[in-house]
Scaffold this motif. Structure first.
Motif, PDB file in Angstrom:
ATOM      1  N   UNK A 124      40.153  52.499  62.604  1.00 40.88           N
ATOM      2  CA  UNK A 124      40.264  52.692  64.419  1.00 40.88           C
ATOM      3  C   UNK A 124      40.267  51.466  64.971  1.00 40.88           C
ATOM      4  N   UNK A 125      39.187  50.373  64.593  1.00 41.93           N
ATOM      5  CA  UNK A 125      39.509  48.665  64.034  1.00 41.93           C
ATOM      6  C   UNK A 125      40.388  48.404  63.518  1.00 41.93           C
ATOM      7  N   UNK A 126      41.371  49.143  62.418  1.00 40.85           N
ATOM      8  CA  UNK A 126      42.613  48.320  61.685  1.00 40.85           C
ATOM      9  C   UNK A 126      43.878  48.790  63.261  1.00 40.85           C
ATOM     10  N   UNK A 127      43.978  50.144  63.487  1.00 43.21           N
ATOM     11  CA  UNK A 127      44.501  49.951  64.814  1.00 43.21           C
ATOM     12  C   UNK A 127      44.361  48.883  65.630  1.00 43.21           C
ATOM     13  N   UNK A 137      47.647  48.420  49.638  1.00 42.61           N
ATOM     14  CA  UNK A 137      48.083  47.136  48.651  1.00 42.61           C
ATOM     15  C   UNK A 137      47.508  46.839  48.576  1.00 42.61           C
ATOM     16  N   UNK A 138      46.933  45.812  47.456  1.00 44.87           N
ATOM     17  CA  UNK A 138      46.237  44.635  47.759  1.00 44.87           C
ATOM     18  C   UNK A 138      46.690  43.937  47.937  1.00 44.87           C
ATOM     19  N   UNK A 139      47.315  43.236  47.445  1.00 42.67           N
ATOM     20  CA  UNK A 139      48.968  42.227  47.704  1.00 42.67           C
ATOM     21  C   UNK A 139      49.369  42.061  48.848  1.00 42.67           C
ATOM     22  N   UNK A 140      49.899  43.065  50.106  1.00 37.98           N
ATOM     23  CA  UNK A 140      50.256  42.707  50.759  1.00 37.98           C
ATOM     24  C   UNK A 140      49.315  41.996  51.805  1.00 37.98           C
ATOM     25  N   UNK A 141      50.846  41.749  52.610  1.00 41.12           N
ATOM     26  CA  UNK A 141      49.923  41.175  54.399  1.00 41.12           C
ATOM     27  C   UNK A 141      49.187  41.925  54.794  1.00 41.12           C
ATOM     28  N   UNK A 142      47.808  41.180  55.423  1.00 40.08           N
ATOM     29  CA  UNK A 142      46.806  42.011  55.932  1.00 40.08           C
ATOM     30  C   UNK A 142      47.323  42.687  57.208  1.00 40.08           C
ATOM     31  N   UNK A 143      48.208  42.308  57.356  1.00 41.04           N
ATOM     32  CA  UNK A 143      49.180  42.896  58.909  1.00 41.04           C
ATOM     33  C   UNK A 143      49.150  44.643  57.924  1.00 41.04           C
ATOM     34  N   UNK A 144      49.652  44.513  56.974  1.00 37.40           N
ATOM     35  CA  UNK A 144      50.098  45.529  56.329  1.00 37.40           C
ATOM     36  C   UNK A 144      49.072  45.918  55.746  1.00 37.40           C
ATOM     37  N   UNK A 145      48.414  46.022  55.367  1.00 41.98           N
ATOM     38  CA  UNK A 145      47.038  46.320  54.774  1.00 41.98           C
ATOM     39  C   UNK A 145      46.862  47.580  56.229  1.00 41.98           C
ATOM     40  N   UNK A 146      46.718  45.949  57.028  1.00 38.87           N
ATOM     41  CA  UNK A 146      46.327  47.373  58.443  1.00 38.87           C
ATOM     42  C   UNK A 146      46.948  48.799  58.036  1.00 38.87           C
ATOM     43  N   UNK A 147      48.134  48.775  59.126  1.00 36.49           N
ATOM     44  CA  UNK A 147      49.012  49.727  58.841  1.00 36.49           C
ATOM     45  C   UNK A 147      48.751  50.896  57.787  1.00 36.49           C
TER      46      UNK A 147
END
Ligand SMILES: Nc1ncnc2c1ncn2[C@@H]1O[C@H](COP(=O)(O)OP(=O)(O)O)[C@@H](O)[C@H]1O
Ligand SMILES: [Mg+2]
Length: 292
Positions: free
Chosen positions: A201-204, A240-250
């Motif tokens: 919920x924090x990521x969202x 994914x460790x190497x993805x952009x922060x926004x993708x990690x959050x998704x």
């Protein structure tokens, strides 16, 4: 010596219009030297807008933090030390001081001798040595439950922030905590946690609004994720460790938790702490009861 919010040098608020962003580590200022009369000092870390020293002097050991802008877009890190110090003071912690310096704010707090749960569990995690993890997990949960009982939320729960020592376990780094009054000049919105420990919920919320409001339930998720990572070496959600922060959050926002294979009641309670829905998680007091 500064014991509270003091007028800054010059008209600008710290960290809001510094001419340039540099990397540190930054030295103790004269004010800190006068305050602590250091006989020795050790650089603990310098990263993401924060230089931390362990300073030894006649008055014992202290952690000294100098905040500075981590990037032009990350000015708030300059405010974090003073923000934290005002919170520590509200929580009744002695030996806490803060003030302003050229690039931001600084703080002094007593040093707590202990090992983080991440470091302490390293031999277990790497299979070198078996350890009864439940006792340590309970002491971490108690530290968090103690903060929650005082009406505060930590907001940045991670295994490096639980120090297990001879006198119990201390939960450090209250720079993002919420619950009382923080002077407006040192306050800033919460822009998310270290993603390893961030709840769905924090990521969202960070994805949709850029900020989030931490809760005791998001703290419990963070503790579950931190214990899981410290025990197994695996991230609770396999982003994914190497993805952009926004993708990690998704990926985190989808809330698909790895199977928790830790045996016994510790595994059971960690699984519950990692429930994707905040209402489904136990409270920190429930975690203590389950492990106690
Ligand atoms: N009061 C303290 N006692 C002992 N170690 C501390 C204390 N405060 C900070 N540290 C050490 O410094 C590290 C960074 O401190 P932290 O408060 O997490 O700063 P940051 O805001 O830069 O993340 C901690 O992980 C810990 O090793
Ligand atoms: Mg920290």
């Amino acid at each position: 010596m500064s014991q509270g919010p003091s007028p800054g040098a010059g008209a600008a608020r710290p960290g809001t219009n510094g001419p340039l962003v540099t990397d540190g580590p930054y030295e103790l200022t004269g004010e800190m030297v006068t305050l602590l009369a250091p006989t020795s000092r050790r650089l603990v870390l310098n990263r993401r807008g924060s230089t931390v020293w362990q300073v030894t002097g006649d008055r014992g050991d202290h952690a000294v933090k100098l905040g500075y802008p981590a990037a032009p877009t990350h000015q708030y890190t300059a405010l974090a030390p003073a923000r934290e110090a005002t919170i520590l003071r509200q929580l009744g912690q002695d030996g806490v001081y803060w003030g302003e310096w050229a690039r931001g704010t600084w703080s002094v707090q007593p040093w707590y001798d202990g090992k983080s749960v991440w470091d302490l569990w390293e031999p277990h995690r790497t299979g070198k040595e078996r350890r009864n993890l439940e006792t340590d997990a309970l002491s971490c949960a108690r530290a968090l439950a103690g903060l929650h009982a005082e009406g505060w939320v930590h907001g940045d729960v991670q295994p490096a922030h639980f120090l297990l020592g001879r006198h119990g376990t201390r939960l450090i780094d209250l720079g993002l905590a919420r619950g009382g009054e923080v002077p407006a000049i040192y306050d800033f919105p919460h822009r998310g946690c270290l993603v390893h420990y961030e709840s769905p919920e924090m990521s969202r919320s960070v994805l949709t609004t850029g900020t989030a409001v931490p809760t005791s339930a998001s703290d419990v998720f963070g503790l579950g994720a931190g214990l899981f990572l410290s025990a197994t070496g695996l991230r609770a959600i396999d982003f994914p460790a190497d993805a952009e922060r926004a993708e990690q959050r998704r990926v985190i926002a989808r809330g698909r938790i790895r199977p928790v294979t830790i045996p016994g009641r510790l595994g059971k309670i960690i699984e519950a702490m990692l429930s994707p829905g905040p209402a489904d998680r136990p409270s920190s007091a429930d975690v203590c009861a389950a492990l106690g």
